[in-house]
Each structure stands twice: as C-alpha cells, then as structure tokens.
Design a protein around this motif. Structure first.
Motif, PDB file in Angstrom:
ATOM      1  N   ILE A   9       2.722   4.099   5.521  1.00  0.00           N
ATOM      2  CA  ILE A   9       2.307   2.910   5.202  1.00  0.00           C
ATOM      3  C   ILE A   9       0.532   3.657   5.092  1.00  0.00           C
ATOM      4  O   ILE A   9      -0.270   4.074   3.463  1.00  0.00           O
ATOM      5  CB  ILE A   9       1.336   2.484   6.750  1.00  0.00           C
ATOM      6  N   PRO A  10       0.364   5.207   5.306  1.00  0.00           N
ATOM      7  CA  PRO A  10      -0.971   5.702   4.600  1.00  0.00           C
ATOM      8  C   PRO A  10      -0.720   6.072   3.525  1.00  0.00           C
ATOM      9  O   PRO A  10      -1.287   5.755   2.245  1.00  0.00           O
ATOM     10  CB  PRO A  10      -1.436   6.945   5.708  1.00  0.00           C
ATOM     11  N   GLU A  11       0.897   6.765   2.998  1.00  0.00           N
ATOM     12  CA  GLU A  11       0.812   6.713   1.266  1.00  0.00           C
ATOM     13  C   GLU A  11       1.124   6.014   0.586  1.00  0.00           C
ATOM     14  O   GLU A  11       0.122   5.717  -0.438  1.00  0.00           O
ATOM     15  CB  GLU A  11       2.198   7.482   1.880  1.00  0.00           C
ATOM     16  N   ALA A  12       1.341   4.900   1.030  1.00  0.00           N
ATOM     17  CA  ALA A  12       2.001   3.612   0.772  1.00  0.00           C
ATOM     18  C   ALA A  12       0.691   3.026   0.131  1.00  0.00           C
ATOM     19  O   ALA A  12      -0.079   2.193  -1.162  1.00  0.00           O
ATOM     20  CB  ALA A  12       2.889   2.955   1.075  1.00  0.00           C
ATOM     21  N   LEU A  13      -0.950   2.957   0.998  1.00  0.00           N
ATOM     22  CA  LEU A  13      -2.077   1.741   1.009  1.00  0.00           C
ATOM     23  C   LEU A  13      -2.292   3.320  -0.154  1.00  0.00           C
ATOM     24  O   LEU A  13      -3.457   2.109  -1.011  1.00  0.00           O
ATOM     25  CB  LEU A  13      -2.686   1.774   2.115  1.00  0.00           C
TER      26      LEU A  13
END
Lengths: 255, 388
Positions: free
Chosen positions: B242-246
């Motif tokens: 999630i952090p990477e995608a956001l």
C-alpha cells in the motif's frame, strides 16, 4: 528550601516511599503469624494449602511493608479526621464533587434553594419537607432497607453563591454540607461544587457496610450532581427502562 | 413483540418480549420497518463486551414509523416515516449546543465504566451495552427513543426506505469522516476499508470536492462496489504494497487526506477491552494496522481522519510521523444529528446513494442467519437488514 513541583524535598521523599498505615507491633505480629501460616500451608499442600500459602504471604507482605490495603479502606482520610475533630463526632465520612450545568447561576441556585427539589436528583433522599424559611425535615434511605430521619437548618445562604446546612441536635445521623455556585467561563453556565460529611451510623464499620452496598459517599456525591445537571438541563433523569413500571422512581444506578 | 435478544456469547435468538411504552414525556415509540447490522455489533456478539446482559436487545441502525409520542414532543408526530440517530443527544448540554452530539453529557445513565476508561463518558448509544447506557436496541417490532425531538428525523417524501435507512448511521459516519478530513478542491483522498461507512466516506469525499478517491480493502466484491458506486480507484492490500502504491499514484507526495474506516472491527477487539481495563487497569493494546499505515502514507501537512472503532489503548503509535510531518488527526463517533438534513439533500439530488449497501433483506426471524452472513462476509454480504 528546594521545591519539587511545589513540594518540599522532605515531603517529596516521604511521598516516594511506600505508604505505611500499620504500627510496629502490628507489623511484627502480622509478619510472624504470616510465616507460621505459610509454613503450615506449604507442608499441607493441595488447594487449601495453596490458598493458605497466599494468605500467609499477604500477612508477611503486610508485616514487612507496613501497609495494608484492607486497613486503608477502613481508615478515615485526613480531611475526614479533621471534620470529625471539628464537629465533635466519633468519625466522619466526607465527599466532594463538581459539575458544570448549562444554566444561569440564578436558575441553579433557585432550584437547589427549594430543598423540596432535592429528592429529584439525590438518590438516597426519600423526601425533604420544608418546615420554615431555613429548617427542613429529611428522610433518607440507609443500607438494609432502613431509613434515617433528621431536621436540618440552612446555616449560610448567600444568593447565587453558596448554601450551607447542618443537621439539628438530636439527628439520627449527624451531617453537614455546602454547595457553591459560580459562573463558568465562556458563558457555559454554572460551575457547581458540593461537599457533604456525615457521622457513620456504626463508626468506620458502618462505613464499610455502606461501601459494600455501593453507597460510598464519593460515588454518591458524583452521581447526585450528575443527576442535578440532567434535571436542570433536560428536565428529567434519563432512564433506559422500556416500561414505566421498570423506571426506577429513585433513578437508575450509574454503574 | 418480537426482538433479537443477546443471550450470551454467539447466542442470538428472536424471542417474544414486552412492548416498550412512553416512559418520559420527551419519548417517541417507533415501529421499526428496517433495522441493519453494523460492524460494531460483532463485538457484542463475540462477548468482547462484558457490559452486555442476557436479555439485551441489539441493533442501532434503523428506520420506522412513529406510533406514539410523549406530550412534550413537537417535531415528529404519529404516522411520520422516520430515521433515528442512535448516538443519543439531549439537545441541551454544552456539547449538544455546539452540535457535538456524540459528546452529550446527559444520555448515558450509566457513565461510571466509561469515565473509568476514558476520563469522561460520551453519549449513550441505542443497543450498545450497559457501558453506553443500556438502551434497548432496534432489532424488534418497536423501540423507545428518548429525546425524540433531537434524535428522530422525518424522511422527505421522495427518498425511498432503502436509501433513508442508512442516514441513521453509515451515511453520517462516512460523511463526518470526510468532513473532519478538511478536504480541499484538488485533494486526493485515500480511504481504508470498503464497508458501508468507508463507501459513504468515499461518496462524501467526492461531494466535498476531492479530485481522486482511492479505496483500500481486500474483498473483491467490496472493492468493485467502491469503483462502481463511489468512483474510487482500487488497491487490494493482499496484492500490492500500500505505501508503495500510494506514493506511486500521488507523484511521490502521498494522499492529502487519509480516512480510517477499519478500526478494530475486522479483528474483533476494540471496545471489548473496555470492561477489563476498567476493572483490572491492565495494559492491553489493540492492533492498529490500518491507522498506522494511514499515518505513514499521508502527505506532509495532511489530515488523518479516524472513524474506525477503537476502544482503549494502542501500541506502537507512530507519534514521530505525526510531529515531523505536521499531520492533523481528527476523530469522533458520528454527530449524526448535525448532518441528517444535509444528507437528505445530497440523496435527493442524487449525489449520495447508499442503497446498494443493502445486500441482504431478511425477516427479523432470520436475524441470527443474517449476522452469520455479515460476520463471515458470505454471499457478498455488506449489510443484512431485518424487517420485523
């Protein structure tokens, strides 16, 4: 003298040490008895032995630390000892609490000054009958379904500021109390502070009995002021009861 | 009347109990026509809240028809089709006057446990244990609602039941999540959790001017709803980091506003610690995976709005990220009374539509099965709604 957050070093050090509420002789007896019980219990074994070991250990701890939680519960607080001394009572139970009510000081004072209103929010007060301008007759519920009665006199009446009262001579339970009103900042209504003190029926033992029945004075004062707020702000003491018959006329328990 | 009764841990039964009656002149009696499950009910079922007592009626998101009113009730009358906000306001205390209804001073008649855990007691809540007042719930033929002029709202003619029902809880809770986030035009808003509240937060974010909304969950059918019904871009946390995608989706900045609509509900803890904490004062902690991630991902100077249910203490709370990224944290139980009229307007204009949340309409008698579908997310269940 150096101060730590407003305390002298002496008292700061004293406060940092474990509190003591037992005398040296009692500590010695408790510790020695605890050791005997524990030794016997360890030799006996089983569930009874296990429980007795714990009891023995508690007595040893009581002896070595000089502190006993049971004694603490049974003891009067310093403020209560002071009240008892000042009033000439055997002992005293006292409580204070405060609440903010979103109504003008005049409204809160006027409501409280009409002492016939008190049973609407004081759970243990069955009735207050006005005798004259300053005197009234109180009927109050006590543990075990009993009631106690007394006459009380308003000893201080400063409109919109403070009301003080005390029981008259011959009261079954001697008591005093006061309530103060002052405007809350930001136009939020009235800050109310109240304190009550009474002479427990059977000394500190009577107080313990009352506590076991959930009638500890601190909780009572807190609950009573909350209900005073509810009555003045909303016109009622809210209850989750589904039917009128279940709606405890004496107000719901807060627990 | 018939009512869904909590008899013990995972022991729900529909039973016959006495009808409620007007107790205070400020009451209304409502004949319930629809009453929904809510994630927060799962704590009650699982026995995580020992402040439940056998015989308690559960349920708190509902609508119905007013059948009787106390003599001081003026705003609603017999025959009105209404929704009820279950987080009860008195309308008179300092907090109600500033429209912070869920902070009401007067509607929890049993505040001692809440005071012990939180310092002060919030408002009482219908159907939500004796720690929050012991008010009987809505999975029943009839319900007694206190302070009816404050908590009962007449539904406008043009709004059908399946839309109006959720203005009781899911809509105002989601809307408040977006409102507290302080959304500005052009903002990118990320929402953790695609249940009823999360989806309403997404629709609300759009209403309040968000340029893009990103939905985070792991259930494909819920993610699909978020895309089709709320115009959200999707992230499945079982498939992507999630952090990477956001970071990738926001040009390296991170979302401007992050809304946590997960809380502890998925993990079955949350409010359940309340009683033990009050009693034992033990240091128990809760898992805060979603909240921690929201704080980590949020852009510098952004806002994290917390609508998920948390009961007591959390561990490893990333305070450093809040301080050093200058974040704002906002939270609260829904002040539904503040938003109801506005939400009716959004629904009438077609800007908000919660009706697709109602996946499983069931008779009240099938209540226990409805909770099984909901709890275990069987058959794509988002909300089981009972009609007595």
């Amino acid at each position: 003298m150096a101060l730590i957050q407003g305390q002298s070093v002496d008292s700061a050090v004293r406060n940092a040490l474990p509190p003591r509420n037992l005398g040296d002789a009692e500590r010695l007896v408790s510790g020695a008895l605890g050791a005997v019980v524990a030794l016997w219990a360890i030799r006996r074994g089983g569930l009874a032995g296990g429980l007795a070991t714990l009891a023995g250990a508690a007595m040893i701890a009581r002896g070595t630390s000089g502190y006993c939680p049971v004694t603490e519960t049974l003891s009067a607080k310093p403020a209560e000892r002071q009240i008892a001394r000042k009033q000439g009572w055997r002992s005293a139970a006292a409580a204070a609490s405060s609440v903010t009510i979103a109504k003008p000081v005049e409204d809160v004072y006027r409501f409280f000054r009409d002492v016939a209103n008190l049973p609407r929010f004081m759970r243990h007060v069955e009735s207050v009958t006005v005798i004259d301008e300053t005197r009234s007759h109180w009927v109050v519920r006590a543990p075990l379904g009993r009631t106690v009665e007394w006459d009380a006199t308003i000893t201080e009446d400063r409109p919109n500021e403070r009301i003080g009262w005390r029981s008259d001579a011959g009261a079954q339970v001697r008591n005093i109390g006061w309530i103060e009103f002052r405007p809350a900042p930001g136009g939020r209504g009235t800050e109310v502070r109240a304190a009550i003190a009474y002479e427990p029926l059977a000394g500190q033992l009577g107080r313990l009995v009352a506590q076991l029945w959930g009638e500890e004075p601190g909780k009572q004062a807190h609950d009573d002021l909350r209900r005073l707020k509810q009555v003045l702000e909303t016109g009622e003491v809210p209850t989750p009861a589904l039917r009128r018959a279940d709606a405890d006329a004496a107000m719901p328990d807060a627990a | 009347m018939r009512a869904m009764i909590w008899n013990g841990v995972n022991d729900l039964r529909v039973e016959t109990v006495p009808d409620p009656e007007i107790v205070s002149p400020q009451d209304a009696i409502v004949r319930v026509t629809m009453s929904s499950v809510c994630g927060s009910d799962l704590h009650l079922l699982g026995g995580y809240i020992p402040a439940m007592k056998p015989g308690d009626i559960i349920g708190h998101e509902f609508m119905g028809e007013v059948v009787e009113t106390g003599r001081e009730v003026g705003k609603v009358r017999k025959g009105d089709r209404v929704i009820v906000i279950s987080i009860l306001g008195c309308g008179q205390c300092e907090h109600c006057r500033r429209t912070d209804f869920s902070c009401c001073d007067n509607t929890n008649p049993k505040p001692l446990m809440a005071e012990a855990v939180w310092g002060h007691s919030p408002a009482g809540i219908i159907g939500y244990s004796h720690a929050l007042g012991g008010w009987a719930g809505s999975h029943a033929n009839y319900i007694r609602v206190p302070f009816a002029d404050v908590n009962v709202f007449k539904v406008p003619e043009g709004i059908p039941d399946e839309k109006a029902l959720f203005v009781s809880d899911a809509c105002p809770t989601g809307f408040m999540g977006a409102d507290l986030a302080g959304i500005q035009p052009g903002d990118i808003v990320a929402v953790w959790g695609c249940g009823g509240v999360g989806q309403m937060a997404m629709q609300s974010a759009r209403i309040l001017g968000a340029e893009r909304v990103i939905a985070i969950d792991r259930f494909p059918e819920r993610l699909q709803m978020a895309a089709e019904r709320c115009g959200a871009e999707l992230l499945n946390y079982e498939e992507v980091d999630i952090p990477e995608a956001l970071t990738e989706m926001t040009g390296g900045r991170g979302p401007d506003r992050c809304i946590d609509c997960v809380g502890m509900e998925a993990h079955g803890t949350g409010l359940g610690y309340l009683y033990d904490l009050a009693k034992q004062q033990a240091l128990l902690t809760e898992r805060i995976v979603a909240l921690r991630e929201a704080i980590h991902c949020c852009r510098k100077g952004g806002t994290v709005s917390v609508m998920g249910v948390y009961g007591a203490f959390v561990d490893k709370f990333p305070m450093g990220a809040i301080v050093n990224k200058a974040l704002t944290i906002r939270s609260g139980q829904q002040h539904g009374q503040r938003y109801v009229e506005r939400l009716f307007g959004h629904i009438e204009r077609g800007e908000m539509d919660p009706s697709h949340l109602l996946t499983h309409p069931l008779p009240l008698e099938e209540g226990p099965r409805g909770y099984d579908l909901f709890k275990n997310k069987k058959e794509g269940c988002v909300r089981a709604v009972f009609t007595p």
